[in-house]
Design a protein around this motif. Sequence first.
Motif, PDB file in Angstrom:
ATOM      1  N   PRO A  82       0.830  -1.212   0.000  1.00  0.00           N
ATOM      2  CA  PRO A  82       0.000   0.000   0.000  1.00  0.00           C
ATOM      3  C   PRO A  82       0.859   1.254   0.000  1.00  0.00           C
ATOM      4  O   PRO A  82       2.049   1.218   0.315  1.00  0.00           O
ATOM      5  N   ARG A  83       0.250   2.367  -0.369  1.00  0.00           N
ATOM      6  CA  ARG A  83       0.962   3.644  -0.350  1.00  0.00           C
ATOM      7  C   ARG A  83       1.350   3.997   1.081  1.00  0.00           C
ATOM      8  O   ARG A  83       0.715   3.539   2.029  1.00  0.00           O
ATOM      9  N   GLU A  87       0.348   9.352   2.393  1.00  0.00           N
ATOM     10  CA  GLU A  87      -0.361   9.510   1.131  1.00  0.00           C
ATOM     11  C   GLU A  87      -1.744   8.871   1.200  1.00  0.00           C
ATOM     12  O   GLU A  87      -2.705   9.382   0.626  1.00  0.00           O
ATOM     13  N   ALA A  88      -1.841   7.748   1.903  1.00  0.00           N
ATOM     14  CA  ALA A  88      -3.117   7.042   2.001  1.00  0.00           C
ATOM     15  C   ALA A  88      -4.115   7.777   2.882  1.00  0.00           C
ATOM     16  O   ALA A  88      -5.326   7.627   2.715  1.00  0.00           O
ATOM     17  N   ARG A  89      -3.634   8.570   3.838  1.00  0.00           N
ATOM     18  CA  ARG A  89      -4.522   9.272   4.770  1.00  0.00           C
ATOM     19  C   ARG A  89      -4.197  10.762   4.743  1.00  0.00           C
ATOM     20  O   ARG A  89      -3.465  11.266   5.588  1.00  0.00           O
ATOM     21  N   PRO A  90      -4.714  11.502   3.734  1.00  0.00           N
ATOM     22  CA  PRO A  90      -4.457  12.946   3.693  1.00  0.00           C
ATOM     23  C   PRO A  90      -5.119  13.667   4.851  1.00  0.00           C
ATOM     24  O   PRO A  90      -6.041  13.145   5.478  1.00  0.00           O
ATOM     25  N   PRO A 244      -1.103  -3.197   6.543  1.00  0.00           N
ATOM     26  CA  PRO A 244      -1.843  -2.041   6.038  1.00  0.00           C
ATOM     27  C   PRO A 244      -1.119  -0.754   6.389  1.00  0.00           C
ATOM     28  O   PRO A 244      -0.309  -0.715   7.328  1.00  0.00           O
ATOM     29  N   SER A 245      -1.395   0.304   5.640  1.00  0.00           N
ATOM     30  CA  SER A 245      -0.681   1.566   5.856  1.00  0.00           C
ATOM     31  C   SER A 245      -0.981   2.185   7.211  1.00  0.00           C
ATOM     32  O   SER A 245      -0.187   2.989   7.719  1.00  0.00           O
ATOM     33  N   GLY A 339       7.673  -2.956   8.136  1.00  0.00           N
ATOM     34  CA  GLY A 339       7.248  -3.787   9.251  1.00  0.00           C
ATOM     35  C   GLY A 339       7.879  -5.164   9.278  1.00  0.00           C
ATOM     36  O   GLY A 339       7.612  -5.943  10.190  1.00  0.00           O
ATOM     37  N   GLN A 340       8.739  -5.466   8.321  1.00  0.00           N
ATOM     38  CA  GLN A 340       9.369  -6.788   8.274  1.00  0.00           C
ATOM     39  C   GLN A 340      10.573  -6.844   9.208  1.00  0.00           C
ATOM     40  O   GLN A 340      11.389  -5.929   9.266  1.00  0.00           O
TER      41      GLN A 340
END
Length: 382
Positions: A82-83, A87-90, A244-245, A339-340
Amino acid sequence: MRRAGVLASLATLALTACIPKVDHPAGYGTASQRPYRGPTPRRDDPPRERDDTPRENRPRDDRLPQDIPGRDTGEVTTLPAPRPAWEARPVSADAKTIPDTTYVVRPGDTLSRVVDRSGASLETIARANDLESPYALRAGQRLQIPGGRYHQVRRGETGIAIARAYGVEWSRIVAANALVEPYVLRADQRIQIPGEANGGTASASERARAFTLDIDDILTGGEPALASNQAPARPIATPRRVLPSNAVVTAPARLASGGFLWPVDGKVVKRFGHGASGERNDGIKIAVPVSTPIHAAADGVVAYVGDGIAALGGLVIVKHGGGWTSVYGHASKLLVQRGQSVKRGQTIALSGDTGFADRPELHFELRKGRTPVDPSSQLPRS
């Protein structure tokens, strides 16, 4: 006619014998040692049709450029993900501006209730009145409420997205609110936005363009805000699982034993600190052939994967615990996910000359907290 053809052939052989033979230098034409990427395709070149044939089954001469070992097309190859959260949550620039005021504590008031009534942030009120946790108040106490613009954080918002929304450097917001490690915001938290309110004179896109992303922003403002009942995500073991972002990634508790190792084996072509022309390098640059495996310098958790900082191209950032972070730039292929969990010496990317690289090279940084540290002082002597 036949006699003339024989004479022409003999003349050609004689001419060939006069031309000296020149040997190619070692490595010439070998894809893995090709120093610079090929010419950029023209805009009017017809697009190449997508080939869904498995990579390993394609004929050798029909492979796409990014499939050829050692070939750097200037683009960064990443795993599906995911972005970034910013960017995913402006963020909407809807901060409320309040004046300097004085608040008289009422019976039963808590500092959280004062925050809700005043519109200021808990941290700024506490600092202005020399209050320390657990912020005990007494009825009749007079509290100074610092005026300014205050943004109420929503779940999933990041510091980077907030800074972009207001066109203010995130580092200024960090300083104004005295934010500290691990720099994870909380939903419903209020933070002060420094500077004058100019939302009426600048559009959202103009304010976003005024913000330039850097390493410090990702380290201090890249994680999404946690809800009150939300816990940070556990590290993932393989890149096949994708977070998830809006998942919050935290650093290990401490730096693993063994210290740091060199991420690649190559020549240091640019050292840490100020260069001859005055520019500052926050790390070192190591010259290596394109597609050289880049290894994690120590155990850690991947905090960022992408190419959001133009100068560094393909970029991986790993948090190691104890305040330590390592940075790997100019990569052509990124092999890990945000997150890895990674181990010391594990391959996390392949080198390239992406971003503003002068040659195929690795940009490598070590940071302690927010401070860049000369990697040469922490790496084994060769």
